[in-house]
Design an enzyme around this catalytic site. Structure first.
Site, PDB file in Angstrom:
ATOM      1  N   ASP A  23       0.952  -1.313  -0.037  1.00 23.23           N
ATOM      2  CA  ASP A  23      -0.110  -0.003   0.053  1.00 23.23           C
ATOM      3  C   ASP A  23       1.028   1.407  -0.079  1.00 23.23           C
ATOM      4  O   ASP A  23       1.508   1.592   0.931  1.00 23.23           O
ATOM      5  CB  ASP A  23      -0.842   0.104   1.266  1.00 23.23           C
ATOM      6  CG  ASP A  23      -1.757   1.332   1.381  1.00 23.23           C
ATOM      7  OD1 ASP A  23      -2.044   1.824   0.458  1.00 23.23           O
ATOM      8  OD2 ASP A  23      -1.985   1.536   2.639  1.00 23.23           O
ATOM      9  N   GLY A  25       1.241   5.042  -0.137  1.00 21.09           N
ATOM     10  CA  GLY A  25       0.358   6.181   0.275  1.00 21.09           C
ATOM     11  C   GLY A  25       1.190   7.268   0.014  1.00 21.09           C
ATOM     12  O   GLY A  25       2.407   7.299  -0.402  1.00 21.09           O
ATOM     13  N   ASN A  26       0.700   8.583   0.100  1.00 18.66           N
ATOM     14  CA  ASN A  26       1.501  10.011  -0.360  1.00 18.66           C
ATOM     15  C   ASN A  26       2.550   9.938   0.661  1.00 18.66           C
ATOM     16  O   ASN A  26       3.561  10.598   0.566  1.00 18.66           O
ATOM     17  CB  ASN A  26       0.348  11.134  -0.027  1.00 18.66           C
ATOM     18  CG  ASN A  26      -0.493  11.017  -1.244  1.00 18.66           C
ATOM     19  OD1 ASN A  26       0.078  11.364  -2.486  1.00 18.66           O
ATOM     20  ND2 ASN A  26      -1.769  10.904  -0.899  1.00 18.66           N
ATOM     21  N   ASP A 142      -6.388   2.751  -2.418  1.00 15.95           N
ATOM     22  CA  ASP A 142      -6.623   2.735  -1.094  1.00 15.95           C
ATOM     23  C   ASP A 142      -8.062   2.714  -0.640  1.00 15.95           C
ATOM     24  O   ASP A 142      -8.356   2.123   0.312  1.00 15.95           O
ATOM     25  CB  ASP A 142      -5.622   3.727  -0.363  1.00 15.95           C
ATOM     26  CG  ASP A 142      -5.973   5.072  -0.921  1.00 15.95           C
ATOM     27  OD1 ASP A 142      -6.713   5.267  -1.963  1.00 15.95           O
ATOM     28  OD2 ASP A 142      -5.710   5.873  -0.141  1.00 15.95           O
ATOM     29  N   THR A 165      -2.448  11.190   5.075  1.00 18.02           N
ATOM     30  CA  THR A 165      -2.212  12.759   4.447  1.00 18.02           C
ATOM     31  C   THR A 165      -3.503  13.358   4.160  1.00 18.02           C
ATOM     32  O   THR A 165      -3.481  14.695   4.309  1.00 18.02           O
ATOM     33  CB  THR A 165      -1.518  12.502   2.978  1.00 18.02           C
ATOM     34  OG1 THR A 165      -0.230  11.760   3.394  1.00 18.02           O
ATOM     35  CG2 THR A 165      -1.022  13.753   2.480  1.00 18.02           C
TER      36      THR A 165
END
Length: 306
Positions: A23, A25-26, A142, A165
């Protein structure tokens, strides 16, 4: 069989029984290992977190997987880290990446370490959930994983709140469909915006304030950012339930979900691995063998018996 060949065979067999979920993510990249033949509600055997970089090559992404394998006590990690090159394979990888520039490097890295082509959450991947959205291709991977996992965990209707985020709220209606959701700035983003845009406001370390009325600039900012976020989430959940026409259980995941949950008026389940478990469920939805129709008996006869 020689001892070296036996060791390689054992390592390959061990790695063949595992699924790697990634996963991206930012801010944070999370990796999780699952048993390939595990049940839908299984927790990951092990997890690993990394800071998401602005740029990444496929080799660097592959190195991160190798690092995970080196630190993880899970059997597959030992197999991947210690086996000869030919057997350093995980059976299946599934990727969720919200950073467009990192999708291809991660895809290539996972293709290199997996026995099969990596699954990438997006258009063309079966989700098992109806998307009541104007343009389903807009829904981040996500968010899809969170929605799938929330429905499996809580049933229908259900609400998933992911603190990162951004704060993403995913809604499952009474029919089990993805009804849509909410996207808002996350805690760190809110605090950063204050410090960046207001000349006299400092950067602060996020924590739950003891009082609503701040006696210093830092305390006042914590009340606005942290308690304000809790009130916003509570208010949005209440309005979502009003639109659904019924109460809905809530699952909270993401950064500091456990501590943040105590600030909410709504009761919620805290699940730090919700997104990774959603990716595992998406793997299961795409790993089922095709249905085979029964062979017809010859006309005038009967099917043979074994």
């Amino acid at each position: 069989m020689s001892q070296g060949r036996s060791a390689a065979h054992d390592a390959a067999a061990a790695s063949a029984g595992r699924v790697l979920a990634v996963d991206v993510g930012n801010t944070t990249t999370r990796l999780g290992i699952f048993a390939q033949d595990g049940a839908a509600g299984d927790e990951p055997l092990d997890t690993f977190e990394l800071t998401t970089p602005g740029r990444l090559t496929a080799d660097e992404a592959r190195l991160q997987v190798t690092q995970f394998a080196s630190f993880s006590p899970a059997p597959v990690a030992a197999a991947v880290a210690n086996a000869p090159e030919a057997s350093r394979k995980i059976a299946v990888c599934i990727l969720s990446c919200v950073v467009p520039s990192l999708v291809e490097p991660w895809r290539r890295a996972l293709d290199a370490v997996c026995e099969r082509r990596a699954l990438v959450v997006g258009p063309g991947l079966r989700t098992g959930i109806r998307m009541d959205y104007h343009d389903p291709s807009e829904v981040g991977p996500d968010r899809i994983a969170d929605a799938v996992a929330a429905r499996a965990l809580l049933g229908s209707p259900a609400i998933a709140v992911d603190m990162g985020t951004t704060v993403n709220i995913e809604v499952i209606d009474a029919d089990g469909h993805f009804a849509g959701g909410v996207i808002a700035p996350g805690l760190a983003l809110g605090a950063s915006a204050l410090a960046t845009s207001a000349a006299r406001l400092p950067r602060i370390e996020l924590a739950a304030p003891e009082h609503v009325i701040g006696k210093s600039t830092r305390e006042a900012m914590l009340s606005g950012v942290v308690l304000g976020e809790a009130i916003r989430v509570d208010g949005l959940v209440a309005r979502i339930e009003r639109e659904l026409g019924a109460p809905a259980p809530v699952v909270l995941t993401g950064d500091d979900a456990a501590s943040f949950s105590h600030l909410l008026a709504h009761e919620c389940v805290v699940d730090p691995t919700l997104t990774l478990r959603g990716l595992h469920l998406l793997y299961l939805a795409n790993a089922r063998p095709p249905r085979q129709s029964k062979a017809r008996a010859p006309r005038g006869g009967h099917e043979g018996q074994s």
